[in-house]
Design a protein around this motif. Structure first.
Motif, PDB file in Angstrom:
ATOM      1  N   VAL A 209       0.849  -1.199   0.000  1.00 39.80           N
ATOM      2  CA  VAL A 209       0.000   0.000   0.000  1.00 39.80           C
ATOM      3  C   VAL A 209       0.882   1.247   0.000  1.00 39.80           C
ATOM      4  N   GLY A 210       1.911   1.233   0.855  1.00 41.95           N
ATOM      5  CA  GLY A 210       2.818   2.374   0.916  1.00 41.95           C
ATOM      6  C   GLY A 210       3.513   2.633  -0.404  1.00 41.95           C
ATOM      7  N   GLY A 211       3.905   1.574  -1.104  1.00 39.08           N
ATOM      8  CA  GLY A 211       4.576   1.738  -2.380  1.00 39.08           C
ATOM      9  C   GLY A 211       3.684   2.362  -3.436  1.00 39.08           C
ATOM     10  N   VAL A 212       2.431   1.894  -3.522  1.00 39.99           N
ATOM     11  CA  VAL A 212       1.503   2.463  -4.500  1.00 39.99           C
ATOM     12  C   VAL A 212       1.209   3.920  -4.163  1.00 39.99           C
ATOM     13  N   VAL A 213       0.975   4.197  -2.888  1.00 39.66           N
ATOM     14  CA  VAL A 213       0.691   5.577  -2.479  1.00 39.66           C
ATOM     15  C   VAL A 213       1.864   6.493  -2.816  1.00 39.66           C
ATOM     16  N   ALA A 214       3.090   6.010  -2.593  1.00 42.10           N
ATOM     17  CA  ALA A 214       4.275   6.825  -2.860  1.00 42.10           C
ATOM     18  C   ALA A 214       4.467   7.107  -4.340  1.00 42.10           C
ATOM     19  N   ASP A 215       3.946   6.250  -5.212  1.00 38.50           N
ATOM     20  CA  ASP A 215       4.016   6.501  -6.652  1.00 38.50           C
ATOM     21  C   ASP A 215       2.842   7.340  -7.160  1.00 38.50           C
ATOM     22  N   ARG A 216       1.802   7.498  -6.336  1.00 42.21           N
ATOM     23  CA  ARG A 216       0.604   8.231  -6.775  1.00 42.21           C
ATOM     24  C   ARG A 216       0.526   9.625  -6.167  1.00 42.21           C
ATOM     25  N   LEU A 217       1.039   9.805  -4.948  1.00 40.30           N
ATOM     26  CA  LEU A 217       0.960  11.091  -4.258  1.00 40.30           C
ATOM     27  C   LEU A 217       2.346  11.743  -4.207  1.00 40.30           C
ATOM     28  N   PRO A 218       2.414  13.029  -3.929  1.00 49.28           N
ATOM     29  CA  PRO A 218       3.724  13.674  -3.756  1.00 49.28           C
ATOM     30  C   PRO A 218       4.516  12.997  -2.626  1.00 49.28           C
ATOM     31  N   ARG A 219       5.718  12.551  -2.919  1.00 55.84           N
ATOM     32  CA  ARG A 219       6.499  11.807  -1.933  1.00 55.84           C
ATOM     33  C   ARG A 219       6.854  12.665  -0.721  1.00 55.84           C
ATOM     34  N   ARG A 220       6.981  13.951  -0.928  1.00 49.95           N
ATOM     35  CA  ARG A 220       7.236  14.863   0.192  1.00 49.95           C
ATOM     36  C   ARG A 220       6.116  14.758   1.225  1.00 49.95           C
ATOM     37  N   LEU A 221       4.868  14.756   0.774  1.00 51.02           N
ATOM     38  CA  LEU A 221       3.713  14.662   1.674  1.00 51.02           C
ATOM     39  C   LEU A 221       3.695  13.325   2.404  1.00 51.02           C
ATOM     40  N   VAL A 222       4.012  12.247   1.702  1.00 53.92           N
ATOM     41  CA  VAL A 222       4.000  10.917   2.316  1.00 53.92           C
ATOM     42  C   VAL A 222       5.074  10.828   3.403  1.00 53.92           C
ATOM     43  N   LEU A 223       6.257  11.389   3.142  1.00 54.67           N
ATOM     44  CA  LEU A 223       7.332  11.335   4.140  1.00 54.67           C
ATOM     45  C   LEU A 223       6.965  12.124   5.390  1.00 54.67           C
ATOM     46  N   ILE A 224       6.387  13.301   5.224  1.00 54.50           N
ATOM     47  CA  ILE A 224       5.992  14.105   6.389  1.00 54.50           C
ATOM     48  C   ILE A 224       4.942  13.363   7.211  1.00 54.50           C
ATOM     49  N   SER A 225       3.968  12.782   6.537  1.00 50.32           N
ATOM     50  CA  SER A 225       2.918  12.039   7.251  1.00 50.32           C
ATOM     51  C   SER A 225       3.503  10.860   8.022  1.00 50.32           C
TER      52      SER A 225
ATOM     53  N   VAL B 270      18.922  -0.689  -7.917  1.00 47.93           N
ATOM     54  CA  VAL B 270      17.472  -0.580  -8.128  1.00 47.93           C
ATOM     55  C   VAL B 270      17.121   0.800  -8.678  1.00 47.93           C
ATOM     56  N   GLN B 271      17.646   1.844  -8.061  1.00 45.36           N
ATOM     57  CA  GLN B 271      17.304   3.206  -8.473  1.00 45.36           C
ATOM     58  C   GLN B 271      17.767   3.513  -9.900  1.00 45.36           C
ATOM     59  N   MET B 272      18.892   2.905 -10.312  1.00 47.94           N
ATOM     60  CA  MET B 272      19.445   3.187 -11.637  1.00 47.94           C
ATOM     61  C   MET B 272      18.844   2.313 -12.731  1.00 47.94           C
ATOM     62  N   ASN B 273      18.162   1.233 -12.364  1.00 44.76           N
ATOM     63  CA  ASN B 273      17.701   0.272 -13.368  1.00 44.76           C
ATOM     64  C   ASN B 273      16.196   0.034 -13.363  1.00 44.76           C
ATOM     65  N   VAL B 274      15.473   0.831 -12.603  1.00 38.71           N
ATOM     66  CA  VAL B 274      14.019   0.692 -12.533  1.00 38.71           C
ATOM     67  C   VAL B 274      13.396   2.023 -12.947  1.00 38.71           C
ATOM     68  N   PRO B 275      12.335   2.026 -13.748  1.00 41.01           N
ATOM     69  CA  PRO B 275      11.687   3.277 -14.157  1.00 41.01           C
ATOM     70  C   PRO B 275      11.222   4.091 -12.950  1.00 41.01           C
ATOM     71  N   GLN B 276      11.441   5.396 -13.000  1.00 39.15           N
ATOM     72  CA  GLN B 276      11.092   6.280 -11.886  1.00 39.15           C
ATOM     73  C   GLN B 276       9.622   6.166 -11.501  1.00 39.15           C
ATOM     74  N   GLN B 277       8.726   6.022 -12.491  1.00 40.99           N
ATOM     75  CA  GLN B 277       7.302   5.985 -12.182  1.00 40.99           C
ATOM     76  C   GLN B 277       6.878   4.710 -11.454  1.00 40.99           C
ATOM     77  N   SER B 278       7.755   3.688 -11.452  1.00 42.84           N
ATOM     78  CA  SER B 278       7.438   2.433 -10.760  1.00 42.84           C
ATOM     79  C   SER B 278       8.335   2.188  -9.559  1.00 42.84           C
ATOM     80  N   LEU B 279       9.246   3.113  -9.290  1.00 46.28           N
ATOM     81  CA  LEU B 279      10.317   2.844  -8.339  1.00 46.28           C
ATOM     82  C   LEU B 279       9.815   2.559  -6.924  1.00 46.28           C
ATOM     83  N   SER B 280       8.893   3.373  -6.430  1.00 51.50           N
ATOM     84  CA  SER B 280       8.418   3.154  -5.055  1.00 51.50           C
ATOM     85  C   SER B 280       7.643   1.848  -4.927  1.00 51.50           C
ATOM     86  N   ARG B 281       6.867   1.502  -5.957  1.00 45.90           N
ATOM     87  CA  ARG B 281       6.132   0.233  -5.899  1.00 45.90           C
ATOM     88  C   ARG B 281       7.095  -0.955  -5.882  1.00 45.90           C
ATOM     89  N   ILE B 282       8.118  -0.904  -6.729  1.00 47.88           N
ATOM     90  CA  ILE B 282       9.079  -2.004  -6.775  1.00 47.88           C
ATOM     91  C   ILE B 282       9.866  -2.073  -5.473  1.00 47.88           C
TER      92      ILE B 282
END
Length: 444
Positions: A65-81, A331-343
């Protein structure tokens, strides 16, 4: 110094680093503070295992759940929460311990809530780093965070032991709570970063897409299985039985703090090495050092003095630092940015999935066959499983790739500061990437 600290010249990463540094300092105290908070309430490995299992069960259950949310919402907001959730849980534990009203179920419930906050933090923290630092400095950025984390695994246990001896274990949790407040303040200074832009309107579709990306990379899912089994067989016995042995046979909190401090020193040296060293086969270089985790468990099984166990822990920390930093950068260098948090979330979920079970079973297993037998099993497991993993062709043959030169727009988006001469720092291309949930330490 740019070769070692150049990533800190980029303003966004500097704020992210400061936030991580404060929260990591508080987290460095928790292994000692939580262990002795439980043992102060109920002096048994089973009780400690229950609390640890609660924390990691929540983590495992909510990571996807956290991974999907981090790819859908601003990551700054998720980290603060996430910081604010963990601030509240640690503050409540502090109040319960200071007032003398804490019970095991209180600690287990609040550890569960902390695990939920952690589940959103981990994949988000992996995904946000590439948004705050240039690609050529990504391994350096990861190494700096890993180095800072390792440094506080040295300082944290020492501070925790001093606080416990001087004013009580509850005040260690109070200090940890305060660090999350400071962390949230630094995260708030980040600009509103561009969302990762998950393509589907459906939560389930996003999750399926992330799973497809994950399973398409054999080197990635092999790590997840390897780490899950390693967490169960190696880390869980160390974290659950180690404090009990330290408390009953080695002198208490000071002994366990000494062991964890040595672990942290090893991690620091590993982080320093990786500020510049970039192996051409990062996965092989990451996995082989994990066999060093056999040493502290073997020395605990042999009932050696604290100093000997600390030497083994030093080696284990060195090995884990290599693995975490190298794998996470890969992982960060070889995974697409839009999928990175989910992966990252899927990898963290697999890596942590068996840790609650291992923590819950370590105490009963030790009562049944003896702690030394449990530790010897873990020694055999980490050596044997590592040999199997490095025999996998995708792990053994994986080569580092050069980071592509970034465009002026990309560099500007990272808010790179000018140096004293007014010139932008020169961004050199690295010879290779590396990585795996370091941020946290990847449980392997």
């Amino acid at each position: 110094m740019d070769k070692y600290l150049g990533a800190l010249r980029e303003r966004d990463f500097r704020n992210l680093y400061a936030a991580r540094a404060f929260s990591l300092f508080g987290d460095g105290m928790v292994p000692v503070a939580l262990a002795f908070a439980v043992l102060e309430t109920d002096n048994s490995a089973t009780a400690l295992g229950l609390v640890l299992a609660s924390r990691y069960l929540a983590l495992v259950g909510m990571l996807l759940v956290g991974g999907v949310v981090a790819d859908r919402l601003p990551r700054r907001l998720v980290l603060i929460s996430s910081d604010l959730v963990r601030l509240v849980t640690q503050a409540l534990i502090a109040v319960l311990l200071i007032t003398g009203t804490a019970q095991i179920w209180h600690l287990a419930a609040l550890a569960f809530a902390y695990g939920i906050g952690d589940a959103f933090f981990r994949p988000t923290s992996t995904g946000i780093i590439p948004q705050t630092v240039s690609k050529a400095r990504m391994q350096q950025a990861n190494a700096l965070i890993s180095l800072t984390s390792s440094s506080f695994t040295i300082l944290g246990p020492i501070v925790a032991a001093i606080i416990i001896a001087a004013v009580g274990v509850g005040w260690a949790f109070a200090l940890d709570a305060a660090t999350f407040l400071v962390s949230a303040a630094f995260i708030a200074r980040l600009p509103v970063l561009k969302k990762a832009a998950a393509t589907s309107a459906s939560f389930v579709a996003d999750l399926k897409e992330g799973w497809s990306e994950f399973t398409s990379r054999r080197w990635l899912w092999v790590d997840g299985v390897y780490s899950a089994l390693g967490s169960f067989a190696v880390l869980a016995p160390f974290l659950t039985l180690g404090p009990v042995i330290a408390n009953n046979e080695l002198g208490g909190a000071t002994a366990w703090a000494t062991i964890l401090t040595a672990f942290g020193i090893g991690s620091v040296l590993g982080g320093i090495a990786l500020l510049r060293v970039q192996p051409t086969r990062p996965l092989v270089a990451a996995v082989i050092p994990l066999t060093l985790l056999a040493l502290p468990n073997a020395l605990l099984a042999l009932s050696t003095p604290t100093i000997a166990i600390a030497v083994g822990a030093f080696a284990g920390g060195l090995g884990l630092a290599f693995f975490n930093t190298l794998f996470e950068t890969t992982v960060q260098m070889n995974v697409p940015q839009q999928s990175l948090s989910r992966i990252a979330a899927i990898d963290w979920m697999l890596s942590s999935s068996l840790l609650p079970l291992g923590a819950a079973l370590a105490g009963p297993a030790a009562a049944l066959v003896g702690a030394d037998s449990v530790f010897w099993f873990s020694v055999v497991w980490i050596i044997g499983s590592t040999l199997v993993v490095i025999s996998v062709p995708e792990i053994r043959s994986f080569r580092s790739a050069q980071a592509p030169a970034e465009t002026g727009a990309e560099l500007a988006s990272k808010s790179v500061d000018s140096d004293a001469t007014g010139a932008k720092p020169v961004v050199a291309e690295p010879t290779d990437p590396a990585s795996a949930s370091a941020s946290v330490p990847h449980t392997s």
